[in-house]
Design an enzyme around this catalytic site. Structure first.
Site, PDB file in Angstrom:
ATOM      1  N   ASP A 182      -8.647   0.721   5.654  1.00 53.56           N
ATOM      2  CA  ASP A 182      -7.358   1.409   5.767  1.00 53.56           C
ATOM      3  C   ASP A 182      -7.316   2.271   7.019  1.00 53.56           C
ATOM      4  OD1 ASP A 182      -4.970   2.707   5.394  1.00 53.56           O
ATOM      5  OD2 ASP A 182      -5.562   3.761   3.564  1.00 53.56           O
TER       6      ASP A 182
ATOM      7  N   MET B 219       0.515  11.689  -0.613  1.00 59.22           N
ATOM      8  CA  MET B 219      -0.168  12.850  -0.002  1.00 59.22           C
ATOM      9  C   MET B 219       0.429  14.137  -0.555  1.00 59.22           C
ATOM     10  SD  MET B 219      -0.108  11.645   3.953  1.00 59.22           S
ATOM     11  CE  MET B 219      -0.609  10.003   4.456  1.00 59.22           C
TER      12      MET B 219
ATOM     13  N   ASP C 137       0.980   5.246   0.095  1.00 60.99           N
ATOM     14  CA  ASP C 137       0.199   6.432   0.456  1.00 60.99           C
ATOM     15  C   ASP C 137       0.837   7.693  -0.113  1.00 60.99           C
ATOM     16  OD1 ASP C 137      -1.979   5.482   2.130  1.00 60.99           O
ATOM     17  OD2 ASP C 137      -0.431   4.860   3.551  1.00 60.99           O
TER      18      ASP C 137
ATOM     19  N   MET D 156     -12.006   4.123   4.768  1.00 67.46           N
ATOM     20  CA  MET D 156     -11.024   4.680   5.711  1.00 67.46           C
ATOM     21  C   MET D 156     -11.545   4.492   7.137  1.00 67.46           C
ATOM     22  SD  MET D 156      -8.582   5.726   3.803  1.00 67.46           S
ATOM     23  CE  MET D 156      -7.599   6.298   5.193  1.00 67.46           C
TER      24      MET D 156
ATOM     25  N   HIS E 221       0.860  -1.186   0.000  1.00 67.76           N
ATOM     26  CA  HIS E 221       0.000   0.000   0.000  1.00 67.76           C
ATOM     27  C   HIS E 221       0.902   1.244   0.000  1.00 67.76           C
ATOM     28  CE1 HIS E 221      -3.839   2.057   0.865  1.00 67.76           C
ATOM     29  NE2 HIS E 221      -3.137   2.850   1.658  1.00 67.76           N
TER      30      HIS E 221
ATOM     31  N   MET F  28      -4.087  10.523  -1.887  1.00 72.26           N
ATOM     32  CA  MET F  28      -4.713  11.534  -1.021  1.00 72.26           C
ATOM     33  C   MET F  28      -4.269  12.896  -1.532  1.00 72.26           C
ATOM     34  SD  MET F  28      -4.118   9.469   2.517  1.00 72.26           S
ATOM     35  CE  MET F  28      -2.849   8.467   1.755  1.00 72.26           C
TER      36      MET F  28
ATOM     37  N   GLY G 214      -5.439   2.046  11.272  1.00 69.76           N
ATOM     38  CA  GLY G 214      -5.652   1.498  12.606  1.00 69.76           C
ATOM     39  C   GLY G 214      -5.814  -0.010  12.671  1.00 69.76           C
TER      40      GLY G 214
ATOM     41  N   GLY H  40      -0.213   8.006   9.736  1.00 66.93           N
ATOM     42  CA  GLY H  40      -0.257   6.643  10.247  1.00 66.93           C
ATOM     43  C   GLY H  40      -0.376   6.673  11.757  1.00 66.93           C
TER      44      GLY H  40
HETATM   45  C1  DX5 Z   1      -3.572   7.215   6.375  1.00 72.12           C
HETATM   46  C2  DX5 Z   1      -3.095   6.234   5.346  1.00 72.12           C
HETATM   47  C3  DX5 Z   1      -3.010   4.842   5.859  1.00 72.12           C
HETATM   48  C4  DX5 Z   1      -1.995   4.691   6.949  1.00 72.12           C
HETATM   49  C5  DX5 Z   1      -2.204   3.409   7.675  1.00 72.12           C
HETATM   50  O1  DX5 Z   1      -3.673   8.454   5.782  1.00 72.12           O
HETATM   51  O2  DX5 Z   1      -3.955   6.219   4.244  1.00 72.12           O
HETATM   52  O3  DX5 Z   1      -2.731   3.953   4.801  1.00 72.12           O
HETATM   53  O4  DX5 Z   1      -0.675   4.713   6.464  1.00 72.12           O
HETATM   54  O5  DX5 Z   1      -1.327   3.421   8.743  1.00 72.12           O
HETATM   55  P1  DX5 Z   1      -1.680   2.727  10.139  1.00 72.12           P
HETATM   56  O6  DX5 Z   1      -1.780   1.273   9.838  1.00 72.12           O
HETATM   57  O7  DX5 Z   1      -0.500   3.080  10.956  1.00 72.12           O
HETATM   58  O8  DX5 Z   1      -2.970   3.303  10.609  1.00 72.12           O
HETATM   59 ZN    ZN Z   2      -3.732   4.553   2.774  1.00 65.75          ZN
END
Ligand code: DX5
Ligand code: ZN
Length: 220
Positions: A176, A38, A36, A138, A34, A69, A178, A145
């Site tokens: 996605d 941003m 991410d 989400m 995955h 994102m 937590g 994270g």
């Molecule tokens: C949050 C991201 C997630 C995040 C997940 O904006 O989209 O993918 O990295 O990280 P954990 O598993 O630490 O919540």
């Molecule tokens: Zn993500």
């Protein structure tokens, strides 16, 4: 029908100075990676972009599940494909009608996903589930994270699962944020079949063991 649980660790929680090493360590034990992305606009954080994805593509064949994102991902889908992206997920909050951006993703040769934030209702994505390869629910507010899983999204996962199954679709249902040993089971029971896990994998003392623990906790 729900598919077997697949684990998609998020590189956001990896050590960016040793990204290739961190990915290589878990590569044989995970299903997707995955990624991410941003932009500091859609979310209040900046992570990584095409150069990092291209460098990583040179060292692994894993499927790159790219979570965009960003406010204008449509302008970058071709570059993302060139860098090595396989699936591009955009947010319904950015594209209330994602049909055009989905078509762009298909044109450049990528799979397409739709993500929705915790406050966004199921109804926002309902008309578009059929055009997506993946729905990403989400379970945290995107941007960082290490946040806690929001239990209130579980009924939304159930609704997505119900829709996918009753329409006879093969759409993946990803959760996605937590995800760890104590939250993966409830997400699985609600109907998710792809689990993003950043902190609980890459920040674990033994990331490989952490992946196996997640599979066990998911009931597999
Ligand atoms: C949050 C991201 C997630 C995040 C997940 O904006 O989209 O993918 O990295 O990280 P954990 O598993 O630490 O919540
Ligand atoms: Zn993500």
């Amino acid at each position: 029908m729900i598919k077997p649980a697949r684990i998609a660790p998020s590189i956001l929680a990896a050590d960016f100075a040793f990204l290739a090493d961190d990915v290589a360590r878990v590569a044989d034990h995970i299903d997707f990676l995955h990624v991410d992305v941003m932009d500091g606009h859609f979310v209040p954080n900046i992570s990584l972009g095409m150069p990092v994805i291209a460098s990583l593509r040179a060292v692994t064949d894993l499927k790159f599940d790219c979570h965009l994102m960003t406010l204008n991902p449509d302008a970058y889908l071709e570059d993302l494909k060139t860098a090595g992206g396989d699936l591009a997920t955009v947010h319904i909050e950015v594209f209330p009608d994602p049909r055009e951006v989905a078509a762009i993703a298909r044109d450049v040769g990528m799979e397409f996903g739709i993500a929705l934030n915790p406050p966004t209702p199921f109804e926002a994505i309902e008309p578009f589930i059929e055009i997506a390869d993946m729905v990403v629910v989400m379970a945290v507010h995107p941007g960082f994270g290490g946040q806690g899983f929001i239990d209130a999204v579980l009924p939304k996962i159930e609704r997505v699962r119900k829709f996918v199954d009753s329409a006879g679709l093969a759409t993946d249902v990803e959760v996605d944020g937590g995800i760890g040993g104590s939250t993966i089971r409830s997400a699985r029971d609600a109907g998710a079949d792809v689990f993003v896990a950043g902190t609980s994998v890459f920040r674990a003392p033994d990331p490989v063991a952490a992946v196996h623990e997640l599979r066990t906790a998911a009931g597999q």
